[in-house]
Scaffold this motif. Structure first.
Motif, PDB file in Angstrom:
ATOM      1  N   GLY A  85       0.791  -1.222   0.000  1.00 33.88           N
ATOM      2  CA  GLY A  85       0.000   0.000   0.000  1.00 33.88           C
ATOM      3  C   GLY A  85       0.819   1.264   0.000  1.00 33.88           C
ATOM      4  N   GLN A  86       2.147   1.155   0.053  1.00 34.95           N
ATOM      5  CA  GLN A  86       3.020   2.321   0.104  1.00 34.95           C
ATOM      6  C   GLN A  86       3.178   2.936  -1.277  1.00 34.95           C
ATOM      7  OE1 GLN A  86       6.952   1.341   1.416  1.00 34.95           O
ATOM      8  NE2 GLN A  86       7.536   3.467   1.830  1.00 34.95           N
ATOM      9  N   ALA A  87       3.111   4.285  -1.358  1.00 30.90           N
ATOM     10  CA  ALA A  87       3.364   5.002  -2.618  1.00 30.90           C
ATOM     11  C   ALA A  87       4.881   5.146  -2.780  1.00 30.90           C
ATOM     12  CB  ALA A  87       2.687   6.361  -2.599  1.00 30.90           C
ATOM     13  N   VAL A  88       5.383   4.749  -3.927  1.00 28.41           N
ATOM     14  CA  VAL A  88       6.834   4.727  -4.138  1.00 28.41           C
ATOM     15  C   VAL A  88       7.182   5.348  -5.486  1.00 28.41           C
ATOM     16  CG1 VAL A  88       7.265   2.704  -2.690  1.00 28.41           C
ATOM     17  CG2 VAL A  88       6.670   2.398  -5.116  1.00 28.41           C
ATOM     18  N   GLU A  89       8.451   5.735  -5.586  1.00 28.59           N
ATOM     19  CA  GLU A  89       9.064   6.107  -6.849  1.00 28.59           C
ATOM     20  C   GLU A  89      10.190   5.120  -7.111  1.00 28.59           C
ATOM     21  OE1 GLU A  89      10.374  10.088  -6.458  1.00 28.59           O
ATOM     22  OE2 GLU A  89       8.361  10.966  -6.553  1.00 28.59           O
ATOM     23  N   PHE A  90      10.389   4.767  -8.369  1.00 32.10           N
ATOM     24  CA  PHE A  90      11.387   3.729  -8.664  1.00 32.10           C
ATOM     25  C   PHE A  90      12.019   3.993 -10.020  1.00 32.10           C
ATOM     26  CE2 PHE A  90       7.213   2.356 -10.004  1.00 32.10           C
ATOM     27  CZ  PHE A  90       7.408   1.899 -11.296  1.00 32.10           C
ATOM     28  N   ASP A  91      13.193   3.393 -10.225  1.00 32.85           N
ATOM     29  CA  ASP A  91      13.903   3.428 -11.497  1.00 32.85           C
ATOM     30  C   ASP A  91      14.047   2.014 -12.022  1.00 32.85           C
ATOM     31  OD1 ASP A  91      14.167   6.130 -11.352  1.00 32.85           O
ATOM     32  OD2 ASP A  91      16.202   6.097 -10.526  1.00 32.85           O
ATOM     33  N   LEU A  92      13.684   1.801 -13.308  1.00 31.20           N
ATOM     34  CA  LEU A  92      13.744   0.478 -13.947  1.00 31.20           C
ATOM     35  C   LEU A  92      14.899   0.416 -14.925  1.00 31.20           C
ATOM     36  CD1 LEU A  92      10.102  -0.521 -14.948  1.00 31.20           C
ATOM     37  CD2 LEU A  92      11.475  -1.448 -13.110  1.00 31.20           C
ATOM     38  N   ARG A  93      15.536  -0.744 -14.974  1.00 29.02           N
ATOM     39  CA  ARG A  93      16.551  -1.028 -15.988  1.00 29.02           C
ATOM     40  C   ARG A  93      16.094  -2.244 -16.774  1.00 29.02           C
ATOM     41  NH1 ARG A  93      20.463  -4.762 -15.875  1.00 29.02           N
ATOM     42  NH2 ARG A  93      20.278  -5.028 -13.618  1.00 29.02           N
ATOM     43  N   VAL A  94      16.267  -2.204 -18.091  1.00 30.54           N
ATOM     44  CA  VAL A  94      15.886  -3.321 -18.944  1.00 30.54           C
ATOM     45  C   VAL A  94      16.958  -4.404 -18.843  1.00 30.54           C
ATOM     46  CG1 VAL A  94      15.327  -4.082 -21.273  1.00 30.54           C
ATOM     47  CG2 VAL A  94      14.667  -1.790 -20.509  1.00 30.54           C
ATOM     48  N   GLY A  95      16.553  -5.632 -18.505  1.00 27.49           N
ATOM     49  CA  GLY A  95      17.484  -6.749 -18.428  1.00 27.49           C
ATOM     50  C   GLY A  95      17.353  -7.648 -19.632  1.00 27.49           C
ATOM     51  N   ALA A  96      17.125  -8.933 -19.384  1.00 30.45           N
ATOM     52  CA  ALA A  96      16.881  -9.871 -20.478  1.00 30.45           C
ATOM     53  C   ALA A  96      15.535  -9.538 -21.110  1.00 30.45           C
ATOM     54  CB  ALA A  96      16.900 -11.295 -19.950  1.00 30.45           C
ATOM     55  N   PRO A  97      15.242 -10.086 -22.305  1.00 29.28           N
ATOM     56  CA  PRO A  97      13.964  -9.796 -22.954  1.00 29.28           C
ATOM     57  C   PRO A  97      12.790 -10.080 -22.026  1.00 29.28           C
ATOM     58  CG  PRO A  97      15.407 -10.937 -24.464  1.00 29.28           C
ATOM     59  CD  PRO A  97      16.100 -10.938 -23.137  1.00 29.28           C
ATOM     60  N   GLY A  98      11.931  -9.056 -21.845  1.00 29.70           N
ATOM     61  CA  GLY A  98      10.774  -9.208 -20.984  1.00 29.70           C
ATOM     62  C   GLY A  98      11.081  -9.060 -19.506  1.00 29.70           C
TER      63      GLY A  98
END
Length: 527
Positions: free
Chosen positions: A493-506
């Motif tokens: 239930g916590q509101a968060v900010e995040f950074d994504l990195r693309v790894g393997a396909p999908g």
């Protein structure tokens, strides 16, 4: 003055009307001719493909999640996201280290891919060998006394003999003397039946001692019974075969003198034989005692013989780098002869279930590392290091580096790898390699609410807002965390900010996550 009957004004009017008609007809004819012979009618406008304005022709549509799945027509993925169009000249370059091959070059090289899948892996060790006599069933006829061969009943090598069959007749003074002593002891024991008990016991001990001496000379029970029944010593002793088999050696000849321990016959029981197979050094570890073996003998190519590994020799041939394995097999009818040549197949590495594997042709082995080329999209290939396990029947087990369903190049991969290395070398000369590699690593920022946490798999399920950099709508997805320790302080239930990195396909990995509104620490966009 006008003549009577003449009408000058009317004639002039008719002439004017006729001239006007002729001009009108000429104008009409000219209009009609000009209309028919003027510039051609412009063709109807051709409709351009949807979205092609200013971007070129649409080649295909790619999966929005980066999976190696394409479509020639618009479609949606299982989450309802539209496939992204790829325009001519605008194909995705892919992450650093990938190589892009055009469609015509793929066809020219004959590139073929196959998906990694779970398979039963059973390794077959193949070797060659020769039939040998079973050493446990070899018998040597070597008398324990000195004598002379008076007559040979079996006088050829290779002759078959039966158990108890006469081999030869020998003369030995020592043997004749032992027979006489035995007969004297028997007669003395009989004559002293009415004498004292001590005398009878002494004579009985003498007879038993001489009998043991005869038995030590390997005189058969049949000959001893004959001696007891006849009561007379025989000058010639018949030596009989102790086993049924084939004569392998016969160094004795008629009239020859022999000494104690000298071999006069070597007989082999061929009801069971050995196959001595030479196994390559790198496969010796797959062979074990008790293993089933299948053999095909050159003399009987249409038959298959079964045996079992009974011994693995402890030494290695330094010339051929092979180890010897002993296989024992039954030989009914003695069809298998010593020194016959054959092929052996050992079912090694019994499968314990299906394991992820790819064709061996997909593996690029440098000696220190193994690599496969993974298809990341239309004409896009990524070199991927893998860790291999068992190799069997043309397939290699994948322990690390691949997932089931990922497509790997199984044909022309050497050519693609060569082109990839060439491009890397050219990039190094141009000073682009490092910068291009960094540019390919992109981090995408997002916001959302935590729906679930999984400490075991170090993952978090987030309902995120639309992410423009990935062209994602708002939806709920599960993401892997870069580090399991990042779970600390997070809750449902916590509101968060995040950074994504693309790894393997999908695969999308969270590099940073924290409460909404908190300052970024350690990882920012573009790192």
């Amino acid at each position: 003055m006008n003549r009577p009957g003449a009408h000058p004004p009317m004639n002039r009017a008719l002439s004017v009307l006729a001239a006007c008609g002729l001009v009108a007809a000429s104008l009409a004819a000219g209009y009609w001719w000009g209309a028919g012979k003027s510039a051609p009618v412009p063709p109807a406008p051709v409709a351009k493909p949807e979205g092609a304005a200013g971007k070129g022709r649409i080649l295909y549509y790619r999966n929005p999640m980066g999976l190696p799945d394409t479509s020639p027509v618009p479609k949606k993925d299982p989450m309802g996201m539209d496939y992204v169009p790829v325009y001519e000249g605008g194909e995705p370059a892919g992450p650093a280290g990938t190589v892009k091959i055009s469609a015509d070059k793929i066809q020219l090289l004959g590139v073929r891919t196959e998906a990694a899948a779970a398979r039963e892996l059973r390794h077959a060790v193949r070797a060659v060998g020769t039939i040998q006599a079973n050493e446990r069933l070899l018998y040597k006829i070597a008398p324990r006394f000195e004598g002379w061969i008076e007559r040979l009943h079996v006088n050829t090598t290779g002759q078959s003999v039966g158990r108890g069959q006469p081999l030869m007749e020998v003369y030995s003074p020592e043997l004749v003397s032992a027979q006489d002593e035995y007969l004297i002891a028997l007669r003395g024991a009989k004559e002293l039946q009415e004498g004292g008990a001590e005398a009878q016991a002494g004579m009985q001990r003498l007879a038993e001692g001489v009998l043991r001496r005869l038995r030590n000379f390997e005189i058969s029970d049949q000959e001893i019974r004959r001696l007891q029944e006849t009561g007379s010593a025989q000058r010639l002793l018949v030596y009989r075969s102790p086993v049924s088999g084939v004569v392998l050696q016969k160094p004795g000849t008629q009239g020859m003198r022999f000494m104690p321990g000298e071999v006069l016959y070597e007989i082999a029981d061929l009801s069971s034989v050995w196959m001595l197979a030479d196994v390559f050094e790198q496969e010796l570890g797959l062979v074990r005692v008790g293993q089933e073996a299948k053999m095909r003998i050159a003399a009987y190519p249409d038959r298959e013989f079964a045996g079992k590994v009974v011994f693995i020799y402890p030494t290695l041939d330094p010339g051929t780098r092979t180890g010897r394995v002993r296989i024992e097999l039954a030989n009914p009818g003695t069809q298998l002869k010593p020194a016959m040549y054959g092929n052996v197949e050992l079912a090694a590495g019994e499968s314990s279930g299906k394991r992820l594997a790819v064709p061996e042709s997909a593996v690029l082995d440098s000696g220190t590392s193994q690599t496969v080329l993974v298809r990341r999209g239309e004409g896009l290939f990524e070199p991927r290091k893998v860790r291999l396990g068992t190799r069997a029947e043309g397939f290699a087990e994948i322990l690390e580096g691949l997932k089931a369903g990922e497509e790997v190049v199984v044909r022309a991969n050497f050519l693609i790898d060569a082109e990839s290395n060439l491009k890397a070398a050219l990039a190094g000369f141009g000073g682009k390699g490092e910068s291009e590699g960094k540019a390919a690593v992109q981090v995408h920022a997002g916001k959302g609410t935590i729906e679930a946490l999984d400490a075991k798999s170090a993952s978090v399920e987030i309902h995120h807002e639309p992410m423009a950099s990935l062209k994602w709508p708002a939806m709920t997805m599960e993401f892997k965390l870069r580090d399991k320790a990042m779970l600390a302080g997070l809750k449902k239930g916590q509101a968060v900010e995040f950074d994504l990195r693309v790894g393997a396909p999908g695969e999308f990995i969270i590099e940073r996550i924290g409460p909404a509104g908190a300052p970024a620490a350690g990882h920012g966009k573009g790192h």
